[in-house]
Enzyme design. Structure first.
Site, mmCIF file in Angstrom:
data_model
loop_
_atom_site.group_PDB
_atom_site.id
_atom_site.type_symbol
_atom_site.label_atom_id
_atom_site.label_comp_id
_atom_site.label_asym_id
_atom_site.label_seq_id
_atom_site.Cartn_x
_atom_site.Cartn_y
_atom_site.Cartn_z
ATOM 1 C CG HIS A 122 24.026 58.245 37.290
ATOM 2 N ND1 HIS A 122 23.718 59.236 36.392
ATOM 3 C CD2 HIS A 122 25.182 58.626 37.871
ATOM 4 C CE1 HIS A 122 24.648 60.169 36.433
ATOM 5 N NE2 HIS A 122 25.549 59.820 37.325
ATOM 6 C CG ASP A 161 20.828 59.844 34.769
ATOM 7 O OD1 ASP A 161 20.602 59.161 35.782
ATOM 8 O OD2 ASP A 161 21.938 60.347 34.520
ATOM 9 N N GLY A 205 31.207 62.926 39.941
ATOM 10 C CA GLY A 205 30.832 63.679 41.139
ATOM 11 C C GLY A 205 30.055 64.939 40.793
ATOM 12 C CG ASN A 206 31.111 68.268 38.163
ATOM 13 O OD1 ASN A 206 32.313 68.036 38.042
ATOM 14 N ND2 ASN A 206 30.649 69.438 38.576
ATOM 15 C CB SER A 207 26.502 62.797 38.218
ATOM 16 O OG SER A 207 27.331 62.266 37.219
ATOM 17 C CB VAL A 213 5.509 56.507 15.501
ATOM 18 C CG1 VAL A 213 4.059 56.929 15.388
ATOM 19 C CG2 VAL A 213 6.320 57.555 16.256
#
Length: 459
Positions: free
Chosen positions: A104, A134, A206-208, A266
């Site tokens: 992202h 992600d 912003g830590n992402s 499954v």
């Protein structure tokens, strides 16, 4: 007496070890209690700031934002393009400039700039991106001899361990926050399909893409999400485990530009107390299988609906997300042991992991003439079930592309066609016949998201 006490205190102070600049990574609880600075000095240079841009296509519409009319005028207005900026973090995982971040943050970016702690800047390109996990792996252009972090085995991480979160919250610059591992194997509807390590170390926008590291400076996970009502940290942050990060790097090294997961074929649900009693299990554990695709590798290994999977590849599993995580980190081509309960007794099966297969008899068709020109369809098989996120039981013909004037009809990729102009559709040949027989007026029955729709339009 008071003077003697002061002398004793002074002597004790003089006998304390003198501090020097030659600090090392803390090696004991006492040293950790003194300072995180040596650890930060070691790990922080491998965490970078990322500035990304992408072009977003849109339309200038007078109905934009209107809760009622906007749904009827989605293609109304002048086409426009705008630049969308994103700010995040990344972690260097190779001296040659391999950087892991979040999808992202950079997954759809057209321009990526990476800034190191020593202020060096590099342009970067995405070499493998996976929206479901992600994660996105970048390669810095012209980089060499960079500091990087080693990965830690996620299964060794324990609740209560001290950790540091390093990143660039709110664009203020690299920041370090401390906390503990507050939970493992986290998954919920609010977190999507992910499987996370939870921490109370403050993590903010912003830590992402930044690092969650242990007290030895090893990467435990990539910070990815928070649960918050204010937009800031409430002490509930989530990181993608390093084991999945490692598998992404393995596939990138193999030349893949997208992440390929082993296919389970499954569906199931977590066992609760009531279900455990009915299934003859002494406590709620594992997931009970509801459905297996005819081509499922689990079915080929002997499992059937009603079986309860309790361990996979040596690890306990208690949710569908956990099963998918274990398959993903195991990787394509591996043979894994599956422990399951049937009739109150434990059994073990060996499952060979592979990607969702494409049927040899699958037919794909692009309609280029007639009233349905611009429509592409295909016969549903396991590969399409995965690619288009279709129900496991999906059958028939699915739309794979809609182009040209037909795009205004309301049909969309992933729709399953049930009928055209009153004629039932089961195969691609049925679509061909309907397209040849139709005129200007069309009535198309579709299955979308479990709902049956009928679209009427003229071309």
């Amino acid at each position: 007496m008071r003077i003697i006490n002061h002398l004793i205190v002074a002597l004790a102070v003089c006998l304390l070890p003198m501090t020097t600049n030659a600090q090392t990574v803390p090696a004991s609880r006492d040293e950790i209690g003194l300072s995180f600075a040596p650890l930060v000095r070691q790990a922080a240079p491998a965490v970078v700031n990322i500035y990304a841009k992408r072009i977003v296509e849109g339309r200038e519409s007078p109905f934009a934002g209107d809760p009622f009319f906007s749904q009827f005028f989605q293609d109304f207005g002048k086409p426009t393009a705008r630049v969308q900026n994103s700010l995040g973090s990344g972690v260097i995982l190779g001296a040659d400039g391999l950087v892991m971040s979040n999808f992202h943050v950079v997954g759809e970016a057209t321009d990526i700039r990476v800034v190191l702690t020593d202020r060096r800047e590099f342009t970067a390109k995405v070499i493998l991106a996976d929206e479901e996990s992600d994660l996105a792996l970048l390669k810095l252009e012209g980089a060499a001899d960079l500091p990087f972090l080693a990965l830690r085995d996620s299964d060794d991480v324990e609740v209560g361990e001290l950790v540091l979160a390093i990143g660039n919250p709110f664009g203020v610059g690299q920041t370090v926050s401390s906390g503990i591992i507050s939970g493992l194997a986290r998954s919920s509807a609010s977190l999507g399909r992910g499987y996370f390590i939870q921490t109370d170390a403050p993590v903010n926008p912003g830590n992402s893409g930044g690092a969650l590291v242990d007290m030895a400076g090893r990467l435990i996970g990539i910070n990815s999400a928070i649960i918050t009502k204010s937009g800031g940290s409430n002490g509930v942050g989530f990181a993608i485990p390093a084991d999945l990060v490692a598998q992404v790097m393995v596939q990138a090294a193999m030349g893949n530009d997208r992440f390929i997961r082993p296919w389970a074929g499954v569906s199931g649900q977590a066992v609760d107390a009531q279900m455990a009693e009915a299934l003859g299990i002494d406590r709620p554990v594992g997931i009970v299988l509801d459905e297996l695709h005819p081509d499922s590798p689990f079915g080929q290994a002997g499992l059937v609906p009603g079986d309860v999977i309790i361990r996979l590849d040596g690890a306990d599993v208690n949710s569908p997300q956990e099963v998918m995580f274990r398959l993903a980190v195991a990787g394509i081509g591996k043979r894994v042991a599956v422990v399951y309960v049937r009739g109150g007794a434990e059994n073990t099966a060996q499952v060979v992991l592979s990607a969702a297969p494409q049927s040899d008899s699958r037919m794909d068709m692009d309609i280029t003439t007639g009233g349905l020109a611009g429509l592409s369809v295909a016969q549903i098989d396991p590969a399409l079930i995965v690619a288009l996120d279709l129900p496991l039981s999906a059958q028939g013909v699915v739309i794979t592309a809609v182009e040209g004037p037909l795009a205004r009809s309301g049909m969309a990729v992933g729709d399953i066609i049930l009928g055209v102009n009153g004629r039932q559709v089961k195969t691609v040949e049925d679509i061909r016949a309907s397209a040849a027989a139709g005129g200007r007026g069309w009535s198309v029955d579709l299955l979308r998201g479990g709902q049956v729709l009928r679209l009427r339009f003229r071309l």
